[in-house]
Write a protein that holds these residues in place. Structure first.
Motif, short mmCIF file in Angstrom:
data_model
loop_
_atom_site.label_atom_id
_atom_site.label_comp_id
_atom_site.label_asym_id
_atom_site.label_seq_id
_atom_site.Cartn_x
_atom_site.Cartn_y
_atom_site.Cartn_z
N GLN A 83 16.23 -6.05 -52.14
CA GLN A 83 15.62 -6.55 -53.36
C GLN A 83 16.71 -6.81 -54.40
O GLN A 83 17.89 -6.58 -54.15
CB GLN A 83 14.61 -5.54 -53.89
CG GLN A 83 15.20 -4.16 -54.18
CD GLN A 83 14.15 -3.12 -54.50
OE1 GLN A 83 12.97 -3.41 -54.61
NE2 GLN A 83 14.58 -1.87 -54.65
N GLY A 84 16.30 -7.28 -55.57
CA GLY A 84 17.26 -7.67 -56.60
C GLY A 84 17.80 -6.51 -57.41
O GLY A 84 17.44 -5.35 -57.23
N ALA A 85 18.68 -6.86 -58.36
CA ALA A 85 19.42 -5.86 -59.12
C ALA A 85 18.53 -5.03 -60.04
O ALA A 85 18.82 -3.85 -60.29
CB ALA A 85 20.51 -6.55 -59.94
N LEU A 86 17.47 -5.60 -60.59
CA LEU A 86 16.60 -4.84 -61.49
C LEU A 86 15.93 -3.70 -60.75
O LEU A 86 15.97 -2.54 -61.19
CB LEU A 86 15.56 -5.76 -62.12
CG LEU A 86 14.52 -5.08 -63.02
CD1 LEU A 86 15.21 -4.38 -64.19
CD2 LEU A 86 13.50 -6.09 -63.53
N CYS A 87 15.30 -4.00 -59.62
CA CYS A 87 14.63 -2.96 -58.84
C CYS A 87 15.62 -1.92 -58.34
O CYS A 87 15.35 -0.71 -58.37
CB CYS A 87 13.88 -3.58 -57.66
SG CYS A 87 12.32 -4.34 -58.10
N ASP A 88 16.78 -2.37 -57.88
CA ASP A 88 17.77 -1.42 -57.38
C ASP A 88 18.33 -0.54 -58.50
O ASP A 88 18.61 0.64 -58.29
CB ASP A 88 18.90 -2.16 -56.67
CG ASP A 88 18.59 -2.45 -55.21
OD1 ASP A 88 17.62 -1.87 -54.68
OD2 ASP A 88 19.31 -3.25 -54.59
N SER A 89 18.50 -1.11 -59.69
CA SER A 89 18.99 -0.31 -60.82
C SER A 89 18.05 0.85 -61.10
O SER A 89 18.48 1.97 -61.42
CB SER A 89 19.12 -1.17 -62.08
OG SER A 89 20.16 -2.10 -61.97
N LEU A 90 16.76 0.59 -60.99
CA LEU A 90 15.76 1.62 -61.25
C LEU A 90 15.60 2.60 -60.09
O LEU A 90 14.88 3.59 -60.21
CB LEU A 90 14.41 0.96 -61.54
CG LEU A 90 14.36 0.04 -62.77
CD1 LEU A 90 13.01 -0.65 -62.86
CD2 LEU A 90 14.66 0.82 -64.04
N GLY A 91 16.28 2.31 -58.99
CA GLY A 91 16.12 3.17 -57.81
C GLY A 91 14.75 3.05 -57.21
O GLY A 91 14.21 4.01 -56.65
N ALA A 92 14.15 1.86 -57.31
CA ALA A 92 12.76 1.66 -56.90
C ALA A 92 12.63 1.46 -55.39
O ALA A 92 12.14 0.43 -54.91
CB ALA A 92 12.17 0.48 -57.66
N THR A 93 13.12 2.44 -54.63
CA THR A 93 13.00 2.46 -53.17
C THR A 93 12.85 3.91 -52.75
O THR A 93 12.86 4.82 -53.58
CB THR A 93 14.24 1.88 -52.47
OG1 THR A 93 15.35 2.80 -52.64
CG2 THR A 93 14.62 0.52 -53.02
N ASP A 113 22.78 3.59 -56.65
CA ASP A 113 23.56 3.80 -57.87
C ASP A 113 23.42 2.57 -58.77
O ASP A 113 23.65 1.44 -58.31
CB ASP A 113 25.03 4.02 -57.52
CG ASP A 113 25.87 4.42 -58.73
OD1 ASP A 113 26.05 3.57 -59.62
OD2 ASP A 113 26.33 5.57 -58.77
N PRO A 114 23.05 2.73 -60.04
CA PRO A 114 22.82 1.57 -60.91
C PRO A 114 24.07 0.75 -61.20
O PRO A 114 23.97 -0.38 -61.69
CB PRO A 114 22.27 2.19 -62.20
CG PRO A 114 22.79 3.60 -62.19
CD PRO A 114 22.79 4.00 -60.74
N GLY A 115 25.26 1.28 -60.86
CA GLY A 115 26.48 0.50 -61.02
C GLY A 115 26.85 -0.31 -59.80
O GLY A 115 27.75 -1.14 -59.84
N ASN A 116 26.10 -0.09 -58.70
CA ASN A 116 26.40 -0.77 -57.44
C ASN A 116 25.43 -1.90 -57.12
O ASN A 116 25.42 -2.42 -56.00
CB ASN A 116 26.37 0.24 -56.28
CG ASN A 116 27.48 1.26 -56.38
OD1 ASN A 116 28.47 1.05 -57.07
ND2 ASN A 116 27.31 2.38 -55.71
N VAL A 117 24.61 -2.29 -58.09
CA VAL A 117 23.58 -3.30 -57.82
C VAL A 117 24.20 -4.68 -57.65
O VAL A 117 25.27 -4.98 -58.16
CB VAL A 117 22.52 -3.31 -58.93
CG1 VAL A 117 21.79 -1.97 -58.97
CG2 VAL A 117 23.13 -3.62 -60.29
#
Length: 410
Positions: A211-221, A228-232
């Motif tokens: 998924q995209g950077a927004l969902c990954d930043s939130l850890g939405a998995t 890690d929100p810096g690795n999106v």
């Protein structure tokens, strides 16, 4: 609309009926059922027990008439044996494949990979085995269809792989590949053209569990630990160029994700914003609408990849069905769910396989709640978790209760 008081037995009956409702175009002998009854299977199963034996088991025990054969992946999840540490099945080789490598389990034909630097992908796991050449003749004699099952998972030690990898918020290479990178897009279209023209297959299915950077930043998995929100990703040159063409301010997008990184790190350390996590998240989203725009940029790019694969297969052989594996994150992430616009996907899909694994409603849901419940939707998610517990789904404090008589695994 489904009733809210459907019990577990009724739900499983409904889900089973829905998953079997799509039937692929028929070819060859009549299959066991007029409806598609499929199973995902890797080459290792046929290596361990033999093609005829595996087909006997699948037809006799489960009336399977369609194989989703894992022909390309570097992930052992769909092409390897049992996960190490988990009980081994009652058939097949009684050992774990700890040295799994993965790759193309069929034979790559060089002429289809001239426009990409990613060429040396033959899987070394089973010597010179070409799993399509082995399974297709036997399956067709039985009227069993073979769908090529491809996965968006790669190793980091492949030749030239660094040229295709995504870049994170700080410009570092990620393990994942960028769908806006021409080398990766050309590899995927070359791969499906190779399978379609070189073999008498019954379909293509590609899966990208990302998924995209927004969902990954939130850890939405359900990932453990959460992303890690810096690795999106992705902020590579191709994504930045595409963003500019769409009128997205790249600098503001990056600044927004840097602020979101601070917000998530602070929340995970236990610090609560004055107005609460949910309000603060919306404050960031309103101040930096580029966050949502960058998420949609990634999603649209994935859809364009779907369309490219579809167009390539249809140009090679119009009658070969093409479809997509939709990640189980669809079961619990509302943002990801919103991105899976089935009407949009229908424009370049013959079928869609939406994941409904048993553990999506159990341990993975609990892990997802733990991940995202530490910030943006903390209160509401914990409330919903309590409701699930009251409904008898065996949750306790964000984790499964091992002693519950109503565990999701039955």
């Amino acid at each position: 609309m489904l009733r809210s008081n459907v019990n577990r037995r009724e739900f499983l009956k409904i889900a089973g009926t829905a998953s079997a409702a799509y039937a692929l175009p028929t070819s060859g002998k009549a299959a066991v059922s007029s409806k598609m009854i499929g199973i995902q299977v890797g080459a290792v199963s046929f290596v361990d027990e033999g093609v005829e034996k595996v087909l006997d088991v699948l037809q006799e025990r489960a009336c399977v008439n369609t194989l989703f054969l894992a022909v390309f992946t570097y992930g052992r999840g769909i092409a390897g044996r049992q996960i190490p540490g988990q009980p081994l099945p009652d058939h097949g080789k009684q050992e774990y494949d700890l040295s799994f490598h993965g790759g193309n389990f069929a034979t790559p034909h060089a002429k289809y990979y001239k426009n990409t630097v990613l060429r040396d992908t033959r899987a070394p796991d089973h010597g010179d085995l070409d799993i399509l050449a082995e399974v297709l003749p036997a399956a067709k004699k039985r009227g069993v269809k073979v769908i090529c099952w491809l996965e968006d998972v790669f190793r980091t030690d492949l030749p030239h792989i660094e040229k295709l990898q995504e870049r994170d918020l700080y410009g570092r290479n990620a393990e994942t590949l960028c769908v806006n990178n021409p080398d990766y897009r050309n590899f995927l279209t070359g791969l499906v053209e190779d399978y379609t023209r070189s073999y008498d297959i019954d379909g293509i299915m590609w899966g990208s569990e990302r998924q995209g950077a927004l969902c990954d930043s939130l850890g939405a998995t359900h990932d453990t630990p959460p992303v890690d929100p810096g690795n999106v990703t992705c902020f590579c040159e191709f994504c930045q160029s595409k963003a500019k063409d769409r009128g997205i301010n790249v600098d503001r997008a990056r600044e927004g994700f840097l602020q979101l990184e601070k917000f998530v790190r602070s929340a995970r350390s236990g610090k609560r914003p004055v107005d609460g996590h949910y309000v603060q998240f919306w404050r960031l989203l309103l101040r930096y609408p580029e966050l949502a725009a960058w998420e949609m940029l990634w999603t649209d790019s994935l859809r364009e990849t779907y369309a490219s694969i579809y167009k390539t297969v249809k140009a090679a052989k119009q009658t070969v069905p093409v479809g997509w594996h939709i990640w189980h994150n669809n079961s619990f992430n509302p943002i990801y769910r919103a991105e899976q616009d089935l009407h949009e996907l229908s424009q370049y899909s013959d079928f869609i396989k939406i994941v409904m694994y048993n553990n999506c409603g159990g341990e993975r849901m609990a892990l997802y709640v733990d991940n995202i419940g530490s910030h943006t939707l903390c209160g509401s998610l914990k409330t919903e978790l309590a409701r699930l517990q009251l409904c008898g789904h065996g949750f306790q404090g964000g984790e499964l209760r091992p002693d519950s008589p109503h565990r999701p695994f039955g």
